[in-house]
Every structure is written in C-alpha cells, then in structure tokens.
Design a protein around this motif. Sequence first.
Motif, PDB file in Angstrom:
ATOM      1  N   ILE A  18     -10.665 -10.465   5.872  1.00  0.00           N
ATOM      2  CA  ILE A  18     -10.235  -9.992   4.546  1.00  0.00           C
ATOM      3  C   ILE A  18      -9.177  -8.893   4.686  1.00  0.00           C
ATOM      4  O   ILE A  18      -8.130  -8.926   4.007  1.00  0.00           O
ATOM      5  N   LEU A  19      -9.435  -7.915   5.542  1.00  0.00           N
ATOM      6  CA  LEU A  19      -8.490  -6.800   5.716  1.00  0.00           C
ATOM      7  C   LEU A  19      -7.168  -7.271   6.312  1.00  0.00           C
ATOM      8  O   LEU A  19      -6.098  -6.772   5.944  1.00  0.00           O
ATOM      9  N   GLU A  20      -7.239  -8.224   7.224  1.00  0.00           N
ATOM     10  CA  GLU A  20      -6.004  -8.753   7.817  1.00  0.00           C
ATOM     11  C   GLU A  20      -5.175  -9.493   6.771  1.00  0.00           C
ATOM     12  O   GLU A  20      -3.939  -9.421   6.790  1.00  0.00           O
ATOM     13  N   ALA A  21      -5.841 -10.186   5.868  1.00  0.00           N
ATOM     14  CA  ALA A  21      -5.107 -10.868   4.796  1.00  0.00           C
ATOM     15  C   ALA A  21      -4.353  -9.861   3.934  1.00  0.00           C
ATOM     16  O   ALA A  21      -3.191 -10.062   3.574  1.00  0.00           O
ATOM     17  N   VAL A  22      -5.026  -8.748   3.623  1.00  0.00           N
ATOM     18  CA  VAL A  22      -4.380  -7.674   2.855  1.00  0.00           C
ATOM     19  C   VAL A  22      -3.196  -7.115   3.631  1.00  0.00           C
ATOM     20  O   VAL A  22      -2.098  -6.919   3.091  1.00  0.00           O
ATOM     21  N   ALA A  23      -3.403  -6.866   4.917  1.00  0.00           N
ATOM     22  CA  ALA A  23      -2.352  -6.277   5.750  1.00  0.00           C
ATOM     23  C   ALA A  23      -1.149  -7.205   5.888  1.00  0.00           C
ATOM     24  O   ALA A  23       0.003  -6.752   5.870  1.00  0.00           O
ATOM     25  N   ILE A  24      -1.395  -8.492   6.024  1.00  0.00           N
ATOM     26  CA  ILE A  24      -0.299  -9.453   6.162  1.00  0.00           C
ATOM     27  C   ILE A  24       0.533  -9.494   4.878  1.00  0.00           C
ATOM     28  O   ILE A  24       1.775  -9.540   4.931  1.00  0.00           O
ATOM     29  N   VAL A  25      -0.130  -9.458   3.745  1.00  0.00           N
ATOM     30  CA  VAL A  25       0.597  -9.432   2.458  1.00  0.00           C
ATOM     31  C   VAL A  25       1.449  -8.165   2.359  1.00  0.00           C
ATOM     32  O   VAL A  25       2.626  -8.214   1.977  1.00  0.00           O
ATOM     33  N   LEU A  26       0.865  -7.022   2.713  1.00  0.00           N
ATOM     34  CA  LEU A  26       1.609  -5.757   2.665  1.00  0.00           C
ATOM     35  C   LEU A  26       2.799  -5.780   3.615  1.00  0.00           C
ATOM     36  O   LEU A  26       3.894  -5.325   3.271  1.00  0.00           O
ATOM     37  N   SER A  27       2.590  -6.321   4.812  1.00  0.00           N
ATOM     38  CA  SER A  27       3.677  -6.395   5.799  1.00  0.00           C
ATOM     39  C   SER A  27       4.804  -7.292   5.300  1.00  0.00           C
ATOM     40  O   SER A  27       5.985  -6.969   5.475  1.00  0.00           O
ATOM     41  N   TYR A  28       4.447  -8.403   4.689  1.00  0.00           N
ATOM     42  CA  TYR A  28       5.468  -9.317   4.189  1.00  0.00           C
ATOM     43  C   TYR A  28       6.271  -8.672   3.061  1.00  0.00           C
ATOM     44  O   TYR A  28       7.492  -8.832   2.980  1.00  0.00           O
TER      45      TYR A  28
END
Length: 212
Positions: A18-28
Amino acid sequence: MNKRNTLLSMTINAVIVILEAVAIVLSYREMKTGMFVYYTVLSNIFLAVSSLLVCIFSVPVLQGKKDTLPAFVSRVKYMATCVVTVTFLVVLFILAPTTAGENPIWKNLLYLLLHGSMLYMHFICPVLAILSYTAFEKPLPYNRRLPLFAIIFTLLYAAVLIPLNIAEKVRGPYPFLMVREQSILASFFWAVAIPGFAYLIAVGINLASKRR
C-alpha cells in the motif's frame, strides 16, 4: 513457518504494498517517467512486487495447505530486502553528507528521509522490509552464492547507468555515477565500494534472519 509469524509477515508486506503504491504515485507526479532512472524507485518497485508475492503465497500457509513460502518467493523477497537496505544506508552514509552543500548534514538527512515519496522509499518501506524478513520470514539456507545473487540488481543498475553517463544521455542521478565529472580513481573506488557495500548488506541480512 508458524501461522503467527506468517500472519505478521503478511500484514507488514500488505502495508508495504500500500505504501509503495502511494510512493510510486507521488514519484510519478514529481518526476514523470524520469523517476525510472533512480535506484531508489526501481528498488522500491521491486520490493512492492516481492511483498505482493509474499502476501499471495502466505494464504495457503495460513490455511494449512503449505508449510512455508515457495523458495522462489523467499529468494525474491530476500533480494528486494537487500536492495532497499542499500537504498536506506546509502542515503544515511553517502547521500546525506555529499549532497548537503552549505546546509547541516542532519537537515539534509531529514529532508532525504521525510520529504514526499522519500518518506516511504528511503525510510518506512526499507525499515518494514528489514523487519519483516529478519523477524518473521523463514530464512534461506546460507551458501556463498546467496549474497552474490542479492547484488545482481545493483550490478545491472550500474551496468546500465554508467554507460548512459559516459554517453551523456543521463547525468547521475547519484554523485558516484557521474563518471564524466570525477577522476578515474574516484570512479574505480565507487565501482568497487558500492557492490562491496551491497554484498556486505546481503550477508548481514541473511545472518540476522538466521540468528532469529
């Protein structure tokens, strides 16, 4: 693997996904496709995939249909844990001091650990991965090739990014990859130090898991 440890591992790995999904969206949002040149982003995507595999293959263990995770899942999770640990420790001991400029190192460190997607990719997810693998997941039988297996990701990343830096297609994105802006001796030092550092981390994680 007992059911208590399996449930705890599954829970932590679900949080990581879940946290990685959030982080990937933020990074993109911050970098668009440029995020894919970063070891941090690639290693955390790898971690997300490995954690998802752990969650999926933990279900039969909890149901009593299997005794433990498949060997390939454990190997992938071990490798992912090693590479995000490299990310975490490189931030602490290399990036924080070398990119601080005129700012205090501790302020730069807090920025690198707590700002935006870095909160998840540099700090929370690596720590959770280390906790899950070393405390609750069944350790892999040790052999001399296991740490070498774990650093393949790091070597492949360097094998792609260093030629791109030489060809001036990419700058960095880390200071030690900027081979056109540093001496041959410095480049040689980093070429030995980073894989060596990654290897020692891989050995340490495996030993920590077995000591449990």
